[in-house]
Design an enzyme around this catalytic site. Sequence first.
Site, PDB file in Angstrom:
ATOM      1  N   GLN A  31       0.819  -1.208   0.000  1.00 21.08           N
ATOM      2  CA  GLN A  31       0.000   0.000   0.000  1.00 21.08           C
ATOM      3  C   GLN A  31       0.861   1.269   0.000  1.00 21.08           C
ATOM      4  O   GLN A  31       2.054   1.216   0.236  1.00 21.08           O
ATOM      5  CB  GLN A  31      -0.879  -0.003   1.259  1.00 21.08           C
ATOM      6  CG  GLN A  31      -0.070  -0.124   2.552  1.00 21.08           C
ATOM      7  CD  GLN A  31      -0.837  -0.726   3.710  1.00 21.08           C
ATOM      8  OE1 GLN A  31      -2.063  -0.672   3.748  1.00 21.08           O
ATOM      9  NE2 GLN A  31      -0.126  -1.312   4.670  1.00 21.08           N
ATOM     10  N   GLU A 106       1.692  -9.113  10.789  1.00 23.09           N
ATOM     11  CA  GLU A 106       1.512  -7.920   9.953  1.00 23.09           C
ATOM     12  C   GLU A 106       2.255  -8.152   8.637  1.00 23.09           C
ATOM     13  O   GLU A 106       3.443  -8.430   8.652  1.00 23.09           O
ATOM     14  CB  GLU A 106       2.092  -6.718  10.714  1.00 23.09           C
ATOM     15  CG  GLU A 106       2.313  -5.465   9.918  1.00 23.09           C
ATOM     16  CD  GLU A 106       1.018  -4.867   9.358  1.00 23.09           C
ATOM     17  OE1 GLU A 106       0.093  -4.605  10.134  1.00 23.09           O
ATOM     18  OE2 GLU A 106       0.951  -4.691   8.119  1.00 23.09           O
ATOM     19  N   ASP A 137       1.710 -13.069   5.923  1.00 21.28           N
ATOM     20  CA  ASP A 137       0.285 -13.054   5.599  1.00 21.28           C
ATOM     21  C   ASP A 137      -0.479 -13.752   6.726  1.00 21.28           C
ATOM     22  O   ASP A 137      -0.153 -14.883   7.105  1.00 21.28           O
ATOM     23  CB  ASP A 137       0.059 -13.770   4.264  1.00 21.28           C
ATOM     24  CG  ASP A 137      -1.418 -13.925   3.957  1.00 21.28           C
ATOM     25  OD1 ASP A 137      -2.067 -12.904   3.687  1.00 21.28           O
ATOM     26  OD2 ASP A 137      -1.924 -15.062   4.012  1.00 21.28           O
ATOM     27  N   ASP A 155      -7.205  -6.587  13.785  1.00 21.03           N
ATOM     28  CA  ASP A 155      -6.956  -5.162  13.639  1.00 21.03           C
ATOM     29  C   ASP A 155      -6.909  -4.779  12.159  1.00 21.03           C
ATOM     30  O   ASP A 155      -6.640  -3.632  11.830  1.00 21.03           O
ATOM     31  CB  ASP A 155      -5.599  -4.881  14.301  1.00 21.03           C
ATOM     32  CG  ASP A 155      -5.402  -3.434  14.672  1.00 21.03           C
ATOM     33  OD1 ASP A 155      -6.401  -2.701  14.727  1.00 21.03           O
ATOM     34  OD2 ASP A 155      -4.250  -3.049  14.886  1.00 21.03           O
ATOM     35  N   THR A 157      -7.654  -3.600   8.462  1.00 24.87           N
ATOM     36  CA  THR A 157      -8.311  -2.327   8.246  1.00 24.87           C
ATOM     37  C   THR A 157      -9.572  -2.389   7.414  1.00 24.87           C
ATOM     38  O   THR A 157     -10.519  -1.676   7.662  1.00 24.87           O
ATOM     39  CB  THR A 157      -7.339  -1.370   7.533  1.00 24.87           C
ATOM     40  OG1 THR A 157      -6.778  -2.077   6.417  1.00 24.87           O
ATOM     41  CG2 THR A 157      -6.254  -0.950   8.481  1.00 24.87           C
ATOM     42  N   ASP A 158      -9.625  -3.215   6.403  1.00 23.29           N
ATOM     43  CA  ASP A 158     -10.612  -2.974   5.372  1.00 23.29           C
ATOM     44  C   ASP A 158     -10.970  -4.274   4.650  1.00 23.29           C
ATOM     45  O   ASP A 158     -10.106  -5.074   4.371  1.00 23.29           O
ATOM     46  CB  ASP A 158      -9.976  -2.001   4.358  1.00 23.29           C
ATOM     47  CG  ASP A 158     -11.007  -1.097   3.757  1.00 23.29           C
ATOM     48  OD1 ASP A 158     -11.972  -1.614   3.195  1.00 23.29           O
ATOM     49  OD2 ASP A 158     -10.834   0.129   3.870  1.00 23.29           O
TER      50      ASP A 158
END
Lengths: 285, 285
Positions: A31, A106, A137, A155, A157-158
């Site tokens: 990202q 993460e 992953d 946690d 995000t989307d």
Amino acid sequence: MEMWFSELHTSNVKISMRIEKQLFSGVSDCQRIDVLVSDEFGKILALDGEILFSEKDEFIYDEMVTHVPMSVHPNVKKVLIIGGGDGGVATALTQYKTIEQIDVVEPDEMFVEVCKEHFPELACGLEDERVNVYIQDALRFLRSKSDEYDLIINDATDPFGYTEGLFTKEFYGNCYKALKEDGIMVYQHGSPFYEEDKEECVKMHRKAYKAFPISRVYQAHIPTCPSGYWLFGFASKKYHPINNFKPAEWKKLGIKTRYYTTNLHKGAFMLPKYVEDMLEEEERD
Amino acid sequence: MEMWFSELHTSNVKISMRIEKQLFSGVSDCQRIDVLVSDEFGKILALDGEILFSEKDEFIYDEMVTHVPMSVHPNVKKVLIIGGGDGGVATALTQYKTIEQIDVVEPDEMFVEVCKEHFPELACGLEDERVNVYIQDALRFLRSKSDEYDLIINDATDPFGYTEGLFTKEFYGNCYKALKEDGIMVYQHGSPFYEEDKEECVKMHRKAYKAFPISRVYQAHIPTCPSGYWLFGFASKKYHPINNFKPAEWKKLGIKTRYYTTNLHKGAFMLPKYVEDMLEEEERD
């Protein structure tokens, strides 16, 4: 100079904040990451142009995903945080002395490094000796886990983009499997207000509701979230978030908060009628 | 065509919404009035460039100022609404058959007419035979009233500008006098999140806290309000909003809502720690 950062909450509504300067901008494998200094919210971190958190309101999120399950489950020793490379949730959890192990999975290493540099007070918990950070992953990490965690905090995000796999039916099944027989999973449920968000929000409830015997939704007011209103999911194998809530024990721990109280814990599960109706519709099918 | 309406929530944060067209714009003796059609919030009414309500979220406000006191006070016959020329609160109150009289004191006649034309579903309650609309200054109206109302709802918008007089110590004193010995007053308390709003918010609590034996604050999530988070004051001579709350009686009335539930009523008084601290500080002095 006038510099404004804007985020579209829907294609027809946006929030904008005055920016003093940009501290970082980079593109990782996952990202685009930006750190901006805003006049009203302090430093903000944006992923692909959307605010992930700001210094002024991140405490609300971190406290609500941490203290709600920790004041219900009587004996949390091993926690998995999915996503959470900023360290905010890990740092909040390190206040609990009885926790023995915190695994943070993460996928984005650059994200972790950026947070360590620009948000050290959030990321500091990642240095705690009980915390292991896996740059990996989460879906793959989870597949090998069984009957291992007391608490999983999702946690991520989307439900779109590179974290999409963390919002599938398979994912909820894998979380269920990775939890011990009395485990709890807490996850971001999104915002129920705008039509665009509503669909994802109810879909998420459907998946957790089918995978876990106890599945409740709770709320918080987070100004930088779409419509300022955010829901969380509490999915659990054994403990009910209200019936098994232990306010007196939690208070004894003497943990300092700015949003969470044991009173607010109960209120957070008392939802507006339109949200109740929306969730109940999914439960009926 | 791209047309956006923006409102500054602070000098550093703004919310913007895409606008289809402007239906009305006029300047009354009190203020500028605009009616816009937005893609996300339906029709919106703005006073001096600030959103007063939108079709999509006004129900939250109207329900929270109406049903919270009505489910506590056992015998409301006579109500005073200060401001409220849009009719939203009056319309919500007309659902209660036991109410005999509703006085609406609104200084701005043009505002009433614009709402009747563009928001008939809100304003329709003003036509109810129990409702009297006085186009008058509320402070003057109140001075002659004593021991008269069971419930006062202060719907006035803002501690600044032409409604400033409705936020003084004198005003709270006059409301106290106008209420019967077991009367309740509900008022807009503002948003506690941004520093700019915080000061007004705590000042307001100080005034009500000194004027009434019972003074509690409750919350709702209203997306078009600054930070999406709005507080209300519940100031009362006799009844406590939780200890004297009568959920079973209220449910029997069969009133349809989209935000309020008797469960949410309780949750609305369970405030975040930072808001509790802010209010308690005012109570100490």
